[in-house]
Design a protein around this motif. Structure first.
Motif, PDB file in Angstrom:
ATOM      1  N   TYR A  45       0.829  -1.205   0.000  1.00 44.97           N
ATOM      2  CA  TYR A  45       0.000   0.000   0.000  1.00 44.97           C
ATOM      3  C   TYR A  45       0.865   1.258   0.000  1.00 44.97           C
ATOM      4  N   ALA A  46       1.951   1.241   0.779  1.00 39.38           N
ATOM      5  CA  ALA A  46       2.818   2.412   0.847  1.00 39.38           C
ATOM      6  C   ALA A  46       3.463   2.694  -0.495  1.00 39.38           C
ATOM      7  N   GLU A  47       3.893   1.654  -1.197  1.00 41.92           N
ATOM      8  CA  GLU A  47       4.487   1.839  -2.516  1.00 41.92           C
ATOM      9  C   GLU A  47       3.486   2.455  -3.491  1.00 41.92           C
ATOM     10  N   ALA A  48       2.203   2.209  -3.265  1.00 43.09           N
ATOM     11  CA  ALA A  48       1.163   2.799  -4.107  1.00 43.09           C
ATOM     12  C   ALA A  48       0.825   4.221  -3.678  1.00 43.09           C
ATOM     13  N   GLY A  49       1.516   4.715  -2.659  1.00 49.49           N
ATOM     14  CA  GLY A  49       1.333   6.098  -2.233  1.00 49.49           C
ATOM     15  C   GLY A  49       0.406   6.293  -1.062  1.00 49.49           C
ATOM     16  N   ALA A  50      -0.052   5.198  -0.426  1.00 50.44           N
ATOM     17  CA  ALA A  50      -0.993   5.324   0.684  1.00 50.44           C
ATOM     18  C   ALA A  50      -0.259   5.452   2.018  1.00 50.44           C
ATOM     19  N   THR A  51      -0.867   6.168   2.937  1.00 51.12           N
ATOM     20  CA  THR A  51      -0.426   6.172   4.326  1.00 51.12           C
ATOM     21  C   THR A  51      -1.090   4.987   5.005  1.00 51.12           C
ATOM     22  N   THR A  52      -0.322   4.153   5.696  1.00 48.94           N
ATOM     23  CA  THR A  52      -0.875   2.923   6.239  1.00 48.94           C
ATOM     24  C   THR A  52      -0.865   2.905   7.761  1.00 48.94           C
ATOM     25  N   VAL A  53      -1.842   2.186   8.301  1.00 55.43           N
ATOM     26  CA  VAL A  53      -1.933   1.912   9.729  1.00 55.43           C
ATOM     27  C   VAL A  53      -2.028   0.395   9.872  1.00 55.43           C
ATOM     28  N   LEU A  54      -1.100  -0.202  10.591  1.00 52.47           N
ATOM     29  CA  LEU A  54      -1.080  -1.655  10.713  1.00 52.47           C
ATOM     30  C   LEU A  54      -2.016  -2.112  11.827  1.00 52.47           C
ATOM     31  N   ALA A  55      -2.873  -3.072  11.523  1.00 56.54           N
ATOM     32  CA  ALA A  55      -3.796  -3.631  12.511  1.00 56.54           C
ATOM     33  C   ALA A  55      -3.347  -5.032  12.863  1.00 56.54           C
ATOM     34  N   ARG A  56      -2.934  -5.238  14.091  1.00 54.83           N
ATOM     35  CA  ARG A  56      -2.531  -6.557  14.564  1.00 54.83           C
ATOM     36  C   ARG A  56      -3.740  -7.297  15.135  1.00 54.83           C
ATOM     37  N   PRO A  57      -3.738  -8.642  15.080  1.00 53.74           N
ATOM     38  CA  PRO A  57      -4.835  -9.395  15.697  1.00 53.74           C
ATOM     39  C   PRO A  57      -5.010  -9.009  17.166  1.00 53.74           C
ATOM     40  N   GLY A  58      -6.206  -8.608  17.533  1.00 58.58           N
ATOM     41  CA  GLY A  58      -6.467  -8.203  18.904  1.00 58.58           C
ATOM     42  C   GLY A  58      -6.017  -6.801  19.232  1.00 58.58           C
ATOM     43  N   GLU A  59      -5.420  -6.086  18.263  1.00 59.37           N
ATOM     44  CA  GLU A  59      -4.946  -4.720  18.484  1.00 59.37           C
ATOM     45  C   GLU A  59      -5.471  -3.794  17.390  1.00 59.37           C
ATOM     46  N   PRO A  60      -6.792  -3.642  17.252  1.00 60.28           N
ATOM     47  CA  PRO A  60      -7.322  -2.749  16.217  1.00 60.28           C
ATOM     48  C   PRO A  60      -6.960  -1.304  16.531  1.00 60.28           C
ATOM     49  N   PRO A  61      -6.715  -0.488  15.519  1.00 58.65           N
ATOM     50  CA  PRO A  61      -6.378   0.914  15.775  1.00 58.65           C
ATOM     51  C   PRO A  61      -7.558   1.665  16.368  1.00 58.65           C
ATOM     52  N   PRO A  78     -10.862   1.413   5.657  1.00 62.36           N
ATOM     53  CA  PRO A  78     -10.704   0.697   6.924  1.00 62.36           C
ATOM     54  C   PRO A  78     -10.368  -0.781   6.741  1.00 62.36           C
ATOM     55  N   ASN A  79     -10.801  -1.379   5.621  1.00 61.27           N
ATOM     56  CA  ASN A  79     -10.476  -2.777   5.283  1.00 61.27           C
ATOM     57  C   ASN A  79     -10.888  -3.781   6.349  1.00 61.27           C
ATOM     58  N   ASP A  80     -11.915  -3.466   7.107  1.00 64.91           N
ATOM     59  CA  ASP A  80     -12.403  -4.357   8.160  1.00 64.91           C
ATOM     60  C   ASP A  80     -13.791  -3.881   8.557  1.00 64.91           C
ATOM     61  N   ALA A  81     -14.770  -4.769   8.480  1.00 64.34           N
ATOM     62  CA  ALA A  81     -16.143  -4.390   8.815  1.00 64.34           C
ATOM     63  C   ALA A  81     -16.261  -3.902  10.250  1.00 64.34           C
ATOM     64  N   GLU A  82     -15.461  -4.469  11.157  1.00 58.73           N
ATOM     65  CA  GLU A  82     -15.556  -4.096  12.565  1.00 58.73           C
ATOM     66  C   GLU A  82     -14.952  -2.729  12.856  1.00 58.73           C
ATOM     67  N   LEU A  83     -14.243  -2.157  11.892  1.00 59.57           N
ATOM     68  CA  LEU A  83     -13.655  -0.836  12.088  1.00 59.57           C
ATOM     69  C   LEU A  83     -14.546   0.283  11.547  1.00 59.57           C
ATOM     70  N   ARG A  84     -15.744  -0.072  11.096  1.00 58.52           N
ATOM     71  CA  ARG A  84     -16.590   0.926  10.448  1.00 58.52           C
ATOM     72  C   ARG A  84     -16.865   2.120  11.356  1.00 58.52           C
ATOM     73  N   HIS A  85     -17.290   1.861  12.595  1.00 57.29           N
ATOM     74  CA  HIS A  85     -17.630   2.973  13.487  1.00 57.29           C
ATOM     75  C   HIS A  85     -16.387   3.742  13.925  1.00 57.29           C
ATOM     76  N   THR A  86     -15.294   3.025  14.165  1.00 61.52           N
ATOM     77  CA  THR A  86     -14.043   3.691  14.543  1.00 61.52           C
ATOM     78  C   THR A  86     -13.572   4.603  13.421  1.00 61.52           C
ATOM     79  N   ALA A  87     -13.621   4.096  12.184  1.00 61.11           N
ATOM     80  CA  ALA A  87     -13.188   4.886  11.042  1.00 61.11           C
ATOM     81  C   ALA A  87     -14.096   6.096  10.834  1.00 61.11           C
ATOM     82  N   ALA A  88     -15.394   5.905  11.036  1.00 60.32           N
ATOM     83  CA  ALA A  88     -16.336   7.011  10.871  1.00 60.32           C
ATOM     84  C   ALA A  88     -16.065   8.115  11.891  1.00 60.32           C
TER      85      ALA A  88
END
Length: 551
Positions: free
Chosen positions: A349-365, A386-396
């Protein structure tokens, strides 16, 4: 409100210091961001310092809350517990170059002040602690530069060394020494002199020391006494130094590793890039570096130990490799911020120009971390994946927070990293924002996604009962297949997905997947599905051993 004056530093003073510093950095954040021209003019030093102190403050509050819940509120935590919590919280929450150095300053102080069984410290111990903090920060930076926060920290320690008396006398002397050193930083660093500003990191440290003065003496320091601009004190003949166009990515991660492995890591990262700062100890480190090859920086961490909470930021193209000093960076028009589940995808993703946030199992941002990533994109318009259905409200929540700051943010409800890849593939920054968002949303929505997981215990699923160790094939979020092994289950899942048609299969293979799984699935697509292409990415240590996308 003024604090109660005292001649020593104890647990309550540490808590007060945290609260005051956090409020002061909150007020000064935008000003410090605005004067951030070194080492990268990305306008985030104030924000990074604030987030680092926020993590330190949360750790201290957790220690006090633990005593209150345990019915020990009358005694409270020990001074050592409070200060260690502050240093540890800063270490695990350090952001950027400035926040990482601040974390090491606090760790240096903690090393001195918590040695032995003490309930509080006096002026003599505080002088030693300030000296150790300044020395530790210099040791953590691969190539120390004068005219930066390191200079300001050393000046504070020098001034404290010459102060005789209690903690109040020492902290006032340290603050005054730091403020005086800050004022002359434009004479020491060319990029500061030409911009007419003092060092942003040093300005932040002066703010933190001013809060320590108030916590110990009860007297607030007037904010006007440490203005961020350099004014007429700029020397036009400052020597040339760093500040030139540099690497494209900032890579930060926490690392569990031994001292010997970290020593080798320092050498490798120093050869890869610049602005290298490695802080910590006792098996836990915070690593910060600017590089052109983000993947190599992460791989170096994997070889050294266990990296996690990895953050990769792509600096805007208009201030990378300019061939001269970086001017203060203007916001770019549009950027993409994406949450990714593994180091490999972070690099992709970074090579494509995106700023990334890494989500570890059990450690959602958290929403604050996502909001910071949106700011770090430094753009007028930002697309959030957000790339994760469970992050919808956090991302919003993060998007709403940054919209209130004047940034146009579009949230595309991607539920898997493979949907994010599809969206990023059709992203065109030159299109009108609304059109770009529509095309990215359409591409993501046209991508079915699946993930292969290993069941941890016996349970009911939509496909029947699974046992611990069974492989679960989830299609669009629901368990569709239960199988005994990953490769066979993946083939069944892929067949079901392609029954509805498709033109492109995307495989994201994690470190835990069998070696041959990608080859087996590619061969199956070639043999059974004409005109369907396959692309394979290495996801690294991601949560699911295998991700599948069908467009």
């Amino acid at each position: 409100m003024a604090q109660v004056p005292q001649t020593f530093l104890d647990a309550l003073a540490v808590r007060t210091w945290c609260g005051l510093a956090l409020r002061s950095l909150g007020r000064a954040r935008e000003e410090i961001d605005a004067i951030n021209v070194y080492p990268v003019a990305d306008g985030d030093t104030g924000t990074n310092l604030y987030l680092t102190l926020e993590s330190a403050t949360a750790a201290v509050e957790a220690v006090f809350a633990g005593h209150e819940e345990g019915g020990r509120e009358q005694s409270g935590p020990s001074f050592a517990d409070a200060l260690r919590a502050m240093a540890h919280g800063a270490l695990i929450g350090a952001r950027g170059n400035s926040g990482t150095i601040l974390a090491q300053l606090l760790r240096g102080m903690s090393q001195v002040l918590t040695a032995g069984d003490v309930s509080h410290v006096d002026g003599t111990a505080l002088r030693r602690a300030l000296r150790r903090a300044a020395d530790a920060a210099r040791e953590a930076v691969a190539h120390p530069v004068e005219g930066t926060v390191l200079t300001v920290a050393s000046a504070a320690a020098d001034a404290a060394d010459g102060a005789e008396g209690d903690c109040g006398t020492v902290v006032v002397a340290a603050y005054e020494g730091a403020r005086a050193a800050l004022a002359v930083t434009p004479r020491q660093l060319a990029v500061l002199g030409r911009a007419g500003v003092v060092d942003a990191g040093g300005r932040g440290l002066v703010t933190v020391l001013a809060s320590l003065v108030e916590a110990v003496t009860g007297e607030a320091v007037p904010e006007r006494t440490h203005d961020g601009s350099a004014g007429a004190d700029v020397c036009p003949d400052v020597p040339e130094h760093a500040g030139e166009g540099g690497p494209a990515y900032e890579v930060i991660y926490l690392l569990e590793a031994g001292d010997a492995a970290v020593a080798r890591l320092r050498e490798r990262l120093d050869a890869l890039g610049d602005s290298l700062v490695v802080v910590g100890g006792d098996g836990l480190w915070n690593v910060h570096v600017h590089v052109d090859d983000a993947g190599a920086a992460v791989e170096a961490g994997v070889e050294a130990g266990r990296p996690y909470r990895i953050r990769i930021t792509h600096f805007a193209l208009d201030d990378v490799h300019t061939g001269g000093e970086r001017p203060p960076r203007e916001p770019v028009q549009r950027a993409v911020v994406a949450v990714v589940p593994g180091e490999g995808l972070a690099g992709l993703y970074a090579e494509a120009g995106a700023t990334t946030v890494l989500a570890r199992p059990g450690e959602p941002p958290a929403s604050g971390e996502l909001a910071q990533a949106l700011r770090r994109a430094h753009a007028r318009e930002v697309v959030l994946l957000p790339n994760d259905a469970e992050l919808r409200h956090t991302a919003a929540a993060a998007a709403e927070q940054v919209r209130a700051e004047g940034v146009r943010v579009a949230l595309i409800p991607t539920r898997s990293a493979v949907q994010g890849i599809a969206a990023l593939a059709v992203h065109e920054p030159e299109r009108r924002f609304d059109e770009d968002v529509v095309q990215m949303t359409s591409a993501a929505g046209a991508t079915r996604y699946a993930e292969l997981l290993v069941a941890e215990h016996r349970s009911w699923t939509t496909a029947g009962i699974c046992q611990a160790g069974d492989v679960l094939g989830l299609i669009d979020g629901d368990v569709a297949v239960i199988g005994p092994d990953l490769t066979g289950t993946a083939e069944t899942v892929l067949d079901r997905m392609l029954q509805a048609g498709g033109e492109l299969v995307t495989l994201v293979v994690g470190d835990d997947a069998p070696e041959a799984v990608a080859d087996r699935l590619e061969a199956r697509v070639r043999e059974s599905y004409l005109a369907v292409d396959t692309v394979v990415y290495r996801g690294g240590r991601q949560g699911a051993p295998l991700l599948i996308g069908v467009e």
